[in-house]
Design a protein around this motif. Structure first.
Motif: not given
Length: 164
Positions: A109-119
């Motif tokens: 599934x696509x990355x949700x908003x915030x996934x890059x900065x959080x994980x």
């Protein structure tokens, strides 16, 4: 040896590629994002990956020297796998470049908003630090360098090892 003859030389050898992503099947949820954390060691089925690696290593190619490439962002953080490598290369990226590359990839599934900065970015920095502190003989390349230049350096390094 120039680049074109080096590539031609490698085309004569058996090449196998293993991708860590093919073994991503464990699910560690991030409750606040309601999304799986694919960036942690626990997200990989290391037993299956290692079994496949041992299977590939048991089969010698009919001609030439074998080359087995294992790629993934966590491969040097899993000690049983990391200690098996003859050569180790790690390509670093700036946060901006990592975001740009990640932004244009299609995930399911696509990355949700915030996934890059959080994980993604915090785990990249954590894993990179572990590699720099604990992995011996890893050659680190700056991902801002031209891809062809990095590839040429790696092929030359591998070629030098294979010729000995």
């Amino acid at each position: 040896m120039d680049f074109s003859s080096l590539v031609a030389n490698w085309e004569q050898r058996k090449l196998a590629l293993m991708s860590q992503e093919e073994y991503s099947d464990k699910h560690e949820m991030i409750p606040e994002l309601q999304h799986v954390n694919w960036e942690s060691l626990s997200s990989i089925d290391w037993n299956s990956l290692m079994s496949k690696l041992f299977e590939l290593m048991r089969h010698e190619p009919p001609t030439g020297n074998p080359l087995l490439i294992v790629e993934g962002h966590l491969i040097f953080n899993y000690f049983p796998l990391m200690q098996m490598f003859d050569k180790k290369y790690f390509i670093t990226l700036s946060k901006e470049e990592c975001w740009e590359r990640r932004r244009v990839r299609i995930y399911s599934p696509p990355d949700p908003p915030g996934y890059f900065d959080k994980c993604v970015w915090p785990m990249y920095m954590k894993n990179k630090k572990e590699i720099e502190e604990n992995v011996m003989d890893v050659v680190i390349f700056d991902g801002a360098e031209e891809t062809i230049s990095i590839l040429e350096k790696i092929l030359n390094d591998i070629g030098a090892k294979q010729d000995t």
